[in-house]
Design a protein around this motif. Structure first.
Motif, PDB file in Angstrom:
ATOM      1  N   PHE A   1      52.792  41.102  78.384  1.00  0.00           N
ATOM      2  CA  PHE A   1      54.102  41.418  78.204  1.00  0.00           C
ATOM      3  C   PHE A   1      54.555  40.585  76.722  1.00  0.00           C
ATOM      4  N   THR A   2      54.430  39.492  76.607  1.00  0.00           N
ATOM      5  CA  THR A   2      54.650  38.519  75.452  1.00  0.00           C
ATOM      6  C   THR A   2      54.063  39.238  74.356  1.00  0.00           C
ATOM      7  N   LEU A   3      52.948  39.635  74.274  1.00  0.00           N
ATOM      8  CA  LEU A   3      52.302  40.159  73.079  1.00  0.00           C
ATOM      9  C   LEU A   3      52.750  41.497  72.777  1.00  0.00           C
TER      10      LEU A   3
ATOM     11  N   ILE B   1      58.508  24.755  78.942  1.00  0.00           N
ATOM     12  CA  ILE B   1      58.260  25.319  77.833  1.00  0.00           C
ATOM     13  C   ILE B   1      58.778  27.013  77.952  1.00  0.00           C
ATOM     14  N   ILE B   2      58.263  27.740  78.980  1.00  0.00           N
ATOM     15  CA  ILE B   2      58.830  28.948  79.129  1.00  0.00           C
ATOM     16  C   ILE B   2      60.411  29.026  79.209  1.00  0.00           C
ATOM     17  N   ILE B   3      61.063  28.024  80.067  1.00  0.00           N
ATOM     18  CA  ILE B   3      62.369  28.144  80.289  1.00  0.00           C
ATOM     19  C   ILE B   3      63.020  27.855  78.760  1.00  0.00           C
ATOM     20  N   CYS B   4      62.479  27.283  77.846  1.00  0.00           N
ATOM     21  CA  CYS B   4      63.240  27.103  76.423  1.00  0.00           C
ATOM     22  C   CYS B   4      63.059  28.593  75.904  1.00  0.00           C
ATOM     23  N   SER B   5      62.275  29.531  76.324  1.00  0.00           N
ATOM     24  CA  SER B   5      62.193  30.681  75.611  1.00  0.00           C
ATOM     25  C   SER B   5      63.505  31.703  75.972  1.00  0.00           C
ATOM     26  N   PHE B   6      64.387  31.167  76.828  1.00  0.00           N
ATOM     27  CA  PHE B   6      65.948  31.548  76.990  1.00  0.00           C
ATOM     28  C   PHE B   6      66.576  31.489  75.693  1.00  0.00           C
ATOM     29  N   LEU B   7      66.373  30.414  75.109  1.00  0.00           N
ATOM     30  CA  LEU B   7      67.230  30.294  73.769  1.00  0.00           C
ATOM     31  C   LEU B   7      66.873  31.376  73.012  1.00  0.00           C
ATOM     32  N   SER B   8      65.716  31.525  72.589  1.00  0.00           N
ATOM     33  CA  SER B   8      65.218  32.550  71.704  1.00  0.00           C
ATOM     34  C   SER B   8      65.544  33.917  71.967  1.00  0.00           C
ATOM     35  N   SER B   9      65.459  34.260  73.204  1.00  0.00           N
ATOM     36  CA  SER B   9      65.816  35.525  73.877  1.00  0.00           C
ATOM     37  C   SER B   9      67.227  35.908  73.575  1.00  0.00           C
ATOM     38  N   ILE B  10      68.245  34.579  73.649  1.00  0.00           N
ATOM     39  CA  ILE B  10      69.627  34.829  73.277  1.00  0.00           C
ATOM     40  C   ILE B  10      69.741  35.055  71.858  1.00  0.00           C
ATOM     41  N   VAL B  11      69.039  34.354  70.916  1.00  0.00           N
ATOM     42  CA  VAL B  11      69.273  34.579  69.566  1.00  0.00           C
ATOM     43  C   VAL B  11      68.667  35.924  69.191  1.00  0.00           C
ATOM     44  N   GLY B  12      67.594  36.455  69.864  1.00  0.00           N
ATOM     45  CA  GLY B  12      67.090  37.737  69.620  1.00  0.00           C
ATOM     46  C   GLY B  12      68.057  38.884  69.932  1.00  0.00           C
ATOM     47  N   LEU B  13      68.620  38.822  71.176  1.00  0.00           N
ATOM     48  CA  LEU B  13      69.689  39.738  71.604  1.00  0.00           C
ATOM     49  C   LEU B  13      70.808  39.760  70.674  1.00  0.00           C
TER      50      LEU B  13
ATOM     51  N   MET C   1      63.203  46.569  72.490  1.00  0.00           N
ATOM     52  CA  MET C   1      63.467  45.053  72.265  1.00  0.00           C
ATOM     53  C   MET C   1      64.534  44.480  73.423  1.00  0.00           C
ATOM     54  N   LYS C   2      65.653  45.252  73.477  1.00  0.00           N
ATOM     55  CA  LYS C   2      66.578  44.941  74.348  1.00  0.00           C
ATOM     56  C   LYS C   2      66.300  44.497  75.940  1.00  0.00           C
ATOM     57  N   ILE C   3      65.267  45.697  76.160  1.00  0.00           N
ATOM     58  CA  ILE C   3      64.695  45.465  77.607  1.00  0.00           C
ATOM     59  C   ILE C   3      63.702  44.272  77.574  1.00  0.00           C
ATOM     60  N   CYS C   4      62.791  44.276  76.622  1.00  0.00           N
ATOM     61  CA  CYS C   4      62.010  42.887  76.642  1.00  0.00           C
ATOM     62  C   CYS C   4      62.635  41.534  76.709  1.00  0.00           C
ATOM     63  N   MET C   5      63.810  41.580  75.852  1.00  0.00           N
ATOM     64  CA  MET C   5      64.621  40.373  75.673  1.00  0.00           C
ATOM     65  C   MET C   5      65.241  40.016  77.049  1.00  0.00           C
ATOM     66  N   ILE C   6      65.788  41.000  77.781  1.00  0.00           N
ATOM     67  CA  ILE C   6      66.340  40.864  79.192  1.00  0.00           C
ATOM     68  C   ILE C   6      65.430  40.380  80.118  1.00  0.00           C
ATOM     69  N   LEU C   7      64.198  40.831  80.263  1.00  0.00           N
ATOM     70  CA  LEU C   7      63.162  40.800  80.998  1.00  0.00           C
ATOM     71  C   LEU C   7      62.885  39.394  80.631  1.00  0.00           C
ATOM     72  N   ASN C   8      62.659  38.818  79.501  1.00  0.00           N
ATOM     73  CA  ASN C   8      62.300  37.537  79.117  1.00  0.00           C
ATOM     74  C   ASN C   8      63.298  36.544  79.852  1.00  0.00           C
ATOM     75  N   LEU C   9      64.384  36.821  79.637  1.00  0.00           N
ATOM     76  CA  LEU C   9      65.665  36.200  80.112  1.00  0.00           C
ATOM     77  C   LEU C   9      65.321  36.063  81.682  1.00  0.00           C
ATOM     78  N   ILE C  10      65.260  36.887  82.456  1.00  0.00           N
ATOM     79  CA  ILE C  10      65.205  36.863  83.939  1.00  0.00           C
ATOM     80  C   ILE C  10      63.769  36.142  84.057  1.00  0.00           C
ATOM     81  N   VAL C  11      62.558  36.244  83.603  1.00  0.00           N
ATOM     82  CA  VAL C  11      61.495  35.286  83.858  1.00  0.00           C
ATOM     83  C   VAL C  11      62.029  33.992  83.596  1.00  0.00           C
ATOM     84  N   ALA C  12      62.619  33.428  82.644  1.00  0.00           N
ATOM     85  CA  ALA C  12      63.086  32.145  82.131  1.00  0.00           C
ATOM     86  C   ALA C  12      64.135  31.544  83.374  1.00  0.00           C
ATOM     87  N   VAL C  13      64.950  32.372  83.689  1.00  0.00           N
ATOM     88  CA  VAL C  13      65.914  32.118  84.861  1.00  0.00           C
ATOM     89  C   VAL C  13      65.169  31.937  86.121  1.00  0.00           C
ATOM     90  N   LYS C  14      64.253  32.827  86.470  1.00  0.00           N
ATOM     91  CA  LYS C  14      63.324  32.664  87.668  1.00  0.00           C
ATOM     92  C   LYS C  14      62.607  31.266  87.734  1.00  0.00           C
TER      93      LYS C  14
END
Length: 180
Positions: free
Chosen positions: A158-160, A78-90, A37-50
C-alpha cells in the motif's frame, strides 16, 4: 470568432472544435490522481490512528488476556509519525502545492516504508522461530506473528502504491509550473 447566438459558417455542424479545445495532460493526470491520493492519505491516517489506539490500550492494560502479552514496538511509533505527513499531504491537494506533496512523499518514505521495514526486520527471528518450531502466540487460533507479517506486507505494498501515485502527481504539478 464564433458567436454563441449568431449563425454558424455554412458546412459546419459544430463538431470541428476537436483541434482547438483540449485539456492539457497534466490537468487530466491531476484530476485523475487527486481522489486516489486522498483515499490513500485517509487510509494512512486510519492506520496511524489504529496503531496509536492499540499502543494506548497496551499502555493502559485494556486488552483481554491473549492480546495483553503483546508489547508496544518502536516501529509502531515510527508509523504513528506518518500521521503528520498525511495531514501535510491532504493540505497539499486542495491548492496543488507540489512542495507540500514532496514533504508528504518524504514522510511516506521515512515513516511508512521505514516503519514497515523496521517492523519486518525486528520480528524476523520470531517468524523464523515460529516456522521452525510451530510455537508462538495464538490469537483466535491464528499465529500472531503470521498475522503481523501479513499486515506489514499489505501495508508495505500500500505504501509503495501510495508513493507511486504521489510521484506521478508531483511530476504533473511540476510540468504545470515549468510551462508558466
Amino acid at each position: 470568432m464564433a458567436s454563441r447566438t449568431g449563425s454558424r459558417p455554412s458546412g459546419s455542424d459544430g463538431s470541428d472544435f476537436d483541434h482547438r479545445e483540449r485539456v492539457a495532460d497534466h490537468y487530466k493526470i491531476s484530476a485523475e490522481l487527486k481522489p486516489k491520493m486522498k483515499i490513500c492519505m485517509i487510509l494512512n491516517l486510519i492506520v496511524a490512528v489504529k496503531i496509536a489506539a492499540l499502543d494506548g490500550a497496551l499502555h493502559l492494560n485494556l486488552l483481554p488476556p491473549p492480546i495483553d502479552s503483546i508489547k508496544s514496538q518502536p516501529w509502531h511509533y515510527i508509523i504513528i509519525c506518518s500521521f503528520l505527513s498525511s495531514i501535510v499531504g491532504l493540505s497539499s491537494l486542495s491548492k496543488s502545492n507540489a512542495a507540500l506533496l514532496n514533504v508528504y512523499k518524504t514522510g511516506t518514505l521515512l515513516f511508512c516504508l521505514g516503519g514497515t521495514v523496521f517492523g519486518m526486520i525486528t520480528h524476523y527471528k520470531e517468524l523464523q522461530l515460529y516456522l521452525e518450531t510451530g510455537k508462538g502466540l495464538l490469537i483466535f487460533g491464528v499465529p500472531f506473528i503470521v498475522m503481523q507479517y501479513v499486515g506489514l506486507s499489505i501495508y508495505f505494498v500500500f505504501t509503495l502504491l501510495n508513493y507511486h501515485y504521489a510521484s506521478k502527481l508531483s511530476d504533473s504539478w511540476h510540468l504545470k509550473t515549468k510551462r508558466k
